[in-house]
Design a protein around this motif. Structure first.
Motif, PDB file in Angstrom:
ATOM      1  N   GLN A   5      43.828   0.077 -12.519  1.00  0.00           N
ATOM      2  CA  GLN A   5      43.651  -0.738 -11.378  1.00  0.00           C
ATOM      3  C   GLN A   5      42.000  -0.783 -10.899  1.00  0.00           C
ATOM      4  OE1 GLN A   5      46.691   0.340  -8.900  1.00  0.00           O
ATOM      5  NE2 GLN A   5      47.935  -1.481  -9.345  1.00  0.00           N
ATOM      6  N   LEU A   6      41.281   0.427 -11.230  1.00  0.00           N
ATOM      7  CA  LEU A   6      40.067   0.612 -10.994  1.00  0.00           C
ATOM      8  C   LEU A   6      39.038  -0.429 -11.376  1.00  0.00           C
ATOM      9  CD1 LEU A   6      38.822   3.257  -9.538  1.00  0.00           C
ATOM     10  CD2 LEU A   6      38.234   4.041 -11.776  1.00  0.00           C
ATOM     11  N   PRO A   7      38.384  -0.957 -10.560  1.00  0.00           N
ATOM     12  CA  PRO A   7      37.484  -2.220 -10.793  1.00  0.00           C
ATOM     13  C   PRO A   7      36.669  -1.744 -12.090  1.00  0.00           C
ATOM     14  CG  PRO A   7      37.293  -1.874  -8.512  1.00  0.00           C
ATOM     15  CD  PRO A   7      38.248  -0.670  -9.134  1.00  0.00           C
ATOM     16  N   GLY A   8      36.180  -2.629 -12.858  1.00  0.00           N
ATOM     17  CA  GLY A   8      35.464  -2.567 -14.009  1.00  0.00           C
ATOM     18  C   GLY A   8      34.044  -2.079 -13.676  1.00  0.00           C
ATOM     19  N   GLU A   9      33.627  -2.274 -12.677  1.00  0.00           N
ATOM     20  CA  GLU A   9      32.142  -1.961 -12.366  1.00  0.00           C
ATOM     21  C   GLU A   9      32.187  -0.412 -12.174  1.00  0.00           C
ATOM     22  OE1 GLU A   9      33.583  -3.884  -8.483  1.00  0.00           O
ATOM     23  OE2 GLU A   9      33.686  -4.354 -10.602  1.00  0.00           O
ATOM     24  N   ILE A  10      33.420   0.012 -11.462  1.00  0.00           N
ATOM     25  CA  ILE A  10      33.397   1.378 -11.104  1.00  0.00           C
ATOM     26  C   ILE A  10      33.782   2.408 -12.393  1.00  0.00           C
ATOM     27  CG2 ILE A  10      34.862   3.129  -9.750  1.00  0.00           C
ATOM     28  CD1 ILE A  10      33.309   1.308  -8.138  1.00  0.00           C
ATOM     29  N   ARG A  11      34.645   1.735 -13.410  1.00  0.00           N
ATOM     30  CA  ARG A  11      35.034   2.261 -14.426  1.00  0.00           C
ATOM     31  C   ARG A  11      33.295   2.530 -15.287  1.00  0.00           C
ATOM     32  NH1 ARG A  11      40.288   2.440 -15.948  1.00  0.00           N
ATOM     33  NH2 ARG A  11      39.849   2.552 -18.250  1.00  0.00           N
ATOM     34  N   GLU A  12      32.494   1.467 -15.131  1.00  0.00           N
ATOM     35  CA  GLU A  12      31.321   1.543 -15.980  1.00  0.00           C
ATOM     36  C   GLU A  12      30.201   2.834 -15.226  1.00  0.00           C
ATOM     37  OE1 GLU A  12      28.693   1.203 -18.767  1.00  0.00           O
ATOM     38  OE2 GLU A  12      30.683   0.343 -18.933  1.00  0.00           O
ATOM     39  N   LYS A  13      30.285   2.664 -14.003  1.00  0.00           N
ATOM     40  CA  LYS A  13      29.663   3.581 -13.251  1.00  0.00           C
ATOM     41  C   LYS A  13      29.874   4.882 -13.534  1.00  0.00           C
ATOM     42  CE  LYS A  13      26.482   4.818 -10.216  1.00  0.00           C
ATOM     43  NZ  LYS A  13      24.931   4.536 -10.449  1.00  0.00           N
ATOM     44  N   ILE A  14      31.589   5.077 -13.717  1.00  0.00           N
ATOM     45  CA  ILE A  14      31.874   6.659 -13.931  1.00  0.00           C
ATOM     46  C   ILE A  14      31.127   6.946 -15.548  1.00  0.00           C
ATOM     47  CG2 ILE A  14      34.099   7.731 -14.636  1.00  0.00           C
ATOM     48  CD1 ILE A  14      35.482   6.116 -12.615  1.00  0.00           C
ATOM     49  N   ARG A  15      31.418   6.102 -16.281  1.00  0.00           N
ATOM     50  CA  ARG A  15      30.626   6.544 -17.684  1.00  0.00           C
ATOM     51  C   ARG A  15      29.343   6.642 -17.747  1.00  0.00           C
ATOM     52  NH1 ARG A  15      33.366   4.823 -22.302  1.00  0.00           N
ATOM     53  NH2 ARG A  15      31.335   4.196 -23.252  1.00  0.00           N
ATOM     54  N   GLU A  16      28.330   5.997 -16.665  1.00  0.00           N
ATOM     55  CA  GLU A  16      27.068   6.037 -16.775  1.00  0.00           C
ATOM     56  C   GLU A  16      26.917   7.318 -15.906  1.00  0.00           C
ATOM     57  OE1 GLU A  16      25.563   2.891 -14.267  1.00  0.00           O
ATOM     58  OE2 GLU A  16      26.227   1.410 -15.849  1.00  0.00           O
ATOM     59  N   ILE A  17      27.305   7.904 -15.182  1.00  0.00           N
ATOM     60  CA  ILE A  17      27.379   9.237 -14.413  1.00  0.00           C
ATOM     61  C   ILE A  17      27.545  10.346 -15.444  1.00  0.00           C
ATOM     62  CG2 ILE A  17      28.358  10.617 -12.523  1.00  0.00           C
ATOM     63  CD1 ILE A  17      28.878   8.155 -10.892  1.00  0.00           C
ATOM     64  N   VAL A  18      28.705  10.381 -16.128  1.00  0.00           N
ATOM     65  CA  VAL A  18      28.990  11.228 -17.183  1.00  0.00           C
ATOM     66  C   VAL A  18      28.071  11.293 -18.155  1.00  0.00           C
ATOM     67  CG1 VAL A  18      30.713  11.699 -18.852  1.00  0.00           C
ATOM     68  CG2 VAL A  18      31.564  11.220 -16.670  1.00  0.00           C
ATOM     69  N   ALA A  19      27.607  10.243 -18.616  1.00  0.00           N
ATOM     70  CA  ALA A  19      26.561  10.227 -19.759  1.00  0.00           C
ATOM     71  C   ALA A  19      25.158  10.788 -19.101  1.00  0.00           C
ATOM     72  CB  ALA A  19      26.239   8.766 -20.128  1.00  0.00           C
ATOM     73  N   VAL A  21      24.700  13.035 -16.780  1.00  0.00           N
ATOM     74  CA  VAL A  21      24.908  14.359 -16.336  1.00  0.00           C
ATOM     75  C   VAL A  21      25.018  15.317 -17.690  1.00  0.00           C
ATOM     76  CG1 VAL A  21      26.393  16.165 -15.376  1.00  0.00           C
ATOM     77  CG2 VAL A  21      25.786  14.276 -14.208  1.00  0.00           C
ATOM     78  N   LEU A  22      25.796  14.748 -18.890  1.00  0.00           N
ATOM     79  CA  LEU A  22      25.875  15.527 -20.050  1.00  0.00           C
ATOM     80  C   LEU A  22      24.624  15.246 -20.992  1.00  0.00           C
ATOM     81  CD1 LEU A  22      29.704  15.257 -20.437  1.00  0.00           C
ATOM     82  CD2 LEU A  22      28.506  16.979 -19.288  1.00  0.00           C
ATOM     83  N   GLU A  23      23.967  14.489 -20.540  1.00  0.00           N
ATOM     84  CA  GLU A  23      22.821  13.986 -21.407  1.00  0.00           C
ATOM     85  C   GLU A  23      23.217  13.491 -22.737  1.00  0.00           C
ATOM     86  OE1 GLU A  23      20.015  17.410 -21.371  1.00  0.00           O
ATOM     87  OE2 GLU A  23      19.624  17.032 -19.367  1.00  0.00           O
ATOM     88  N   ALA A  24      24.206  12.518 -22.614  1.00  0.00           N
ATOM     89  CA  ALA A  24      24.689  11.912 -23.914  1.00  0.00           C
ATOM     90  C   ALA A  24      24.342  10.272 -23.787  1.00  0.00           C
ATOM     91  CB  ALA A  24      26.330  12.361 -23.812  1.00  0.00           C
ATOM     92  N   ASP A  25      24.528   9.840 -24.911  1.00  0.00           N
ATOM     93  CA  ASP A  25      24.381   8.463 -25.285  1.00  0.00           C
ATOM     94  C   ASP A  25      25.847   7.906 -24.553  1.00  0.00           C
ATOM     95  OD1 ASP A  25      24.270   5.761 -26.366  1.00  0.00           O
ATOM     96  OD2 ASP A  25      22.870   6.482 -27.583  1.00  0.00           O
TER      97      ASP A  25
END
Length: 90
Positions: A5-19, A21-25
């Motif tokens: 139920q997490l909004p799509g923009e929040i899910r995308e922000k989570i992915r961006e943050i992880v990428a 911090v981990l210096e990953a594509d």
């Protein structure tokens, strides 16, 4: 709120943050990849990810929940749990 139920923009922000911090594509991130085993994260990077979630998403994550983060689905669930609490002012 479950992670589904997490909004799509929040899910995308989570992915961006992880990428970031981990210096990953961001394209290399998948639900199955382990931050530690597949993306070479150490405990300090996991703490940095959680710190960024708190700062960028305006949530508070208790220290008890710090061990719950090694994959994107776990990140979504962790944020969803505390995002919902912040939304209701808990």
């Amino acid at each position: 709120m479950g992670s589904s139920q997490l909004p799509g923009e929040i899910r995308e922000k989570i992915r961006e943050i992880v990428a970031e911090v981990l210096e990953a594509d961001i394209a290399d991130l998948s639900d199955e990849k382990s931050f530690v085993d597949d993306l070479d994260a150490d405990s300090l990077l996991v703490i940095e990810i959680i710190s960024r979630f708190e700062r960028d998403l305006h949530i508070k994550i208790p220290k008890d929940d710090l061990s719950e983060l090694d994959t994107l689905p776990e990140a979504y669930e962790l944020v969803a749990k505390h995002y919902a609490a912040e939304a209701v002012g808990a």
